[in-house]
Structures are given as C-alpha cells and as structure tokens.
Design an enzyme around this catalytic site. Structure first.
Site, PDB file in Angstrom:
ATOM      1  N   GLU A 202     -47.290 -16.870  14.053  1.00  0.00           N
ATOM      2  CA  GLU A 202     -47.446 -18.322  13.959  1.00  0.00           C
ATOM      3  C   GLU A 202     -48.673 -18.767  13.161  1.00  0.00           C
ATOM      4  OE1 GLU A 202     -47.150 -19.895  17.940  1.00  0.00           O
ATOM      5  OE2 GLU A 202     -44.980 -19.701  17.935  1.00  0.00           O
ATOM      6  N   GLU A 319     -38.223 -17.204  18.131  1.00  0.00           N
ATOM      7  CA  GLU A 319     -38.756 -17.595  19.438  1.00  0.00           C
ATOM      8  C   GLU A 319     -38.155 -18.912  19.884  1.00  0.00           C
ATOM      9  OE1 GLU A 319     -42.969 -17.649  20.008  1.00  0.00           O
ATOM     10  OE2 GLU A 319     -43.275 -15.985  18.629  1.00  0.00           O
TER      11      GLU A 319
END
Length: 391
Positions: A202, A319
């Site tokens: 991320e 995710e």
C-alpha cells in the site's frame, strides 16, 4: 488501509485474474507464472487460484521453536485447496527482524516460509517493503537515514532521497532477490515457488497527491528488480486510488486521494499486473451494508475495465474485508459479506467478465490465517466454485 491488525475478523483478499487453481497443480507444474495480455499463464495454460494472506509467517518462523505453527497453516491451506499465499518479505528493525540494522540481515525465517510453501505446493507473493510503520516500513528507513546524517524530514522523503534511502532499499531488495535458501538450496530468483514480488504494501505519498512522485520511485525500483530477476512477476501493491492522469476517474475514489495514480503507476512497463484493495466499511464509514457493497462492486468493475482496456494487464484484487470493530458487527454479517464478494467474483469469472478475456478468472485469498483456519466452510465452497472454472 491503516494496517491489517486493525482488521481483527480476517479480511478477504482476492486475486481477480486468470490464474491456476488447486495446490496440487504447482507440484505438477514447476514453471514460472507469466502474463499474457490480461491473463496469468502457467506453462501455456490459464492459471486460476484460491489463497490467503498471513503477514506474521516470517517473524514466527524466525524462532525455530515456533515453526510448527507455520507448517500447520500451510498444511491446513493445502487441505482447503488454497494455492497462493501473500506475505511479507520485510521486517526492518525490531524483534526477529529480517534486516536487524542497516545492511545486517537474518533471512532464515523467510527461508523456512518459502521451503514450507514449496513442500505444500503453494505459490508465494512476497512484499518487499511496507508503507506503514509496522515491521519497520519506510519510517524505519527514514529514521536510519536521519541517524546517518541525511537531511530527511518526513516519511515521504523515502521516495526521493537518492543517496541514502534508495541505496538502502535497493541493497535490501538485492539481498532478498539473490538469497540462496539454506533449506532448499535454490536462489530466490530461481525458485518458481515464488509467483511474484510486490514492491510495497500500500504505497502512499501525502506530499504529492498527483501520483507523479510515486511514479518515479516505482519506475526506478521496478527497473532495478527486473534487472536482477526476470523470472518472476512484479506488482506494485497499490490500493487502487486514482490520480491526475484521468481526473474524471477521481470521483470513484472514496472522497480523497493518497498520492497514487492507478493508471499511470501501472502503465510502467516493468509492472506485470494491476492491484487494488477495498475496505468499504472503512472507506464509507457510517454507511449501510448496501451502500458499502455498491462501492465494492463499482470499485471492482471500474478497475477491471481500466486494467483491460487501458493498462492491458491482469488485475489482482488483493485485499478486502470487514472489521469486527464495525457497529453491529456479527459473524453472520461478516460471513454474508464475504459470501457476497465471493459470489460476485465467481459470477464475473464464469461469465467471462471485464478484464478476464475469454477464460474468465476468479481467485480468492483469505485474510488472515493464524494457527487455525477461519471460515473454513466459506473457503471450501469458494474453492469448489472457483476450481470448477478449469473444468
């Protein structure tokens, strides 16, 4: 998302692509996973899979007395026909670290994780750095650079400090990619057990919302990785936020930007697939379940479209989840959410959905597996549905 430990009820991670399915396939197919247009390919055939995330594996495996916990999870995963596993190949500073201090390493825990994956016929996606402070992350690199006298101010200097930070990150990446596993005796760069490297978990850059700063870092690091290891696929590890390259797409963001550009960041030639993450209960906090599911479906469809028509690479929906801290949370609500997402993925794959060419693709990875398999019934049902795509 801030950090995975905040998602107590394990979240789901989906890889929406054209990939292989059952764990036993790996044992029969020792080749490297590759891409062809918007599909993942193994030995000339589409590659479908189900899988899981467990960030803690390497740290636990660093303690030989605890390694049975890692072995148990892999055994359970193989029994549930989960065939791809995403985990961290970073732990900078702190306890049981991979990089104990700048340039000082102990990779034995990662050696064990890779060897156990190989033994159980499970492929790996390994993330090389972290955006957040957990397990060190870019904050640890910035701290080390500051202690060495570099003029750094914020964590975002990680992306632009050429002399100190770039050397530090490339040194660690080089160390990991060229490591010879002390158990299997196979160099990481030559091991088909590893499906892909992920540059960063991320990545975000708060000082430049356009995505241009990150774009420069991704280009530099992607080129460096591929110059060492041309066998394995490479992903960025992004959440999917749109940036300035297509301003009209920013309305799909959940009301804010994080310094990434889904389009331009993934158009970089050395990046092999796109990635997105989605936590609608966090992105749309306070909204009802139907609004959050609508966001999830819009997020997925939009990114699939861009992956197929603009970027022309397969997409990894890596995710998604529902937090136990949500108001009104219950196990039944969690299971309903996960089942709905699985069903949506399966239907997209079955119908040859957007971004999946003619072969379809529906692949699921559960977040998170501890010492026991959670929501086993849902996982087994999903595995059965998704594995039918190859028949």
């Amino acid at each position: 998302m801030a950090y995975f430990s905040k998602i107590i009820s394990f979240s789901l991670v989906f890889l929406l692509v054209a990939l292989a399915c059952e764990a036993r396939v790996l044992l029969q197919s020792p080749g490297f996973v590759q891409t062809q247009n918007t599909q993942f390919i193994l030995n000339g055939s589409s590659f479908f899979f189900n899988g899981f995330n467990s960030y803690w594996m390497m740290k636990v495996a660093a303690d030989p007395s605890q390694r049975s916990k890692v072995s148990d999870v892999f055994s359970q995963a193989a029994a549930a026909r989960l065939s791809v596993f995403r985990t961290w190949a970073f732990n900078d500073g702190g306890s049981q670290a991979l990089q104990i201090s700048p340039g000082v390493y102990d990779e034995r825990g990662l050696d064990f994780v890779i060897s156990e994956a190989r033994k159980n016929g499970i492929r790996l996606i390994l993330s090389l750095t972290n955006n957040y402070k957990d397990f060190g992350g870019r904050r640890q690199y910035v701290s080390w650079a500051r202690n060495a006298g570099a003029p750094v101010n914020t964590d975002d200097d990680f992306y632009t400090m050429e002399l100190s930070l770039s050397k530090a990150t490339t040194r660690t990446t080089l160390r990991v990619l060229t490591r010879i596993n002390t158990i299997t005796r196979v160099a990481y760069e030559d091991d088909p057990t590893i499906m892909a490297w992920e540059l960063k978990k991320e990545p975000r850059c708060q000082v430049d919302y356009s995505g241009k700063t990150l774009n420069g870092w991704i280009q530099e690091m992607a080129s460096f990785v591929k110059s060492i290891d041309s066998n394995h696929l490479l992903t960025v590890g992004m959440e999917g936020f749109y940036g300035d390259s297509m301003p009209e797409k920013k309305e799909i963001n959940p009301g804010y930007q994080v310094g990434t550009d889904f389009i331009s960041n993934h158009l970089i030639k050395d990046i092999d697939s796109t990635t997105i993450h989605a936590y609608p209960d966090i992105r749309l906090s306070g909204k009802d379940d139907s609004s959050q599911m609508a966001f999830m479906q819009r997020w997925m469809t939009s990114h699939l479209t861009e992956s197929e028509t603009i970027i022309k690479k397969p997409m990894i929906f890596s995710e998604s989840g529902k937090s136990s801290k949500d108001p009104g949370y219950s196990l039944s609500a969690r299971d309903s959410f996960l089942s709905a997402v699985y069903t949506n993925i399966y239907n997209t794959a079955r119908n040859g959905g957007i971004g999946l060419a003619n072969h379809g693709g529906g692949n699921a990875i559960v977040w998170i597996m501890y010492m026991r398999l959670l929501c086993l019934k849902i996982l087994q049902q999903a595995a059965s549905l998704l594995n039918n795509l190859t028949k």
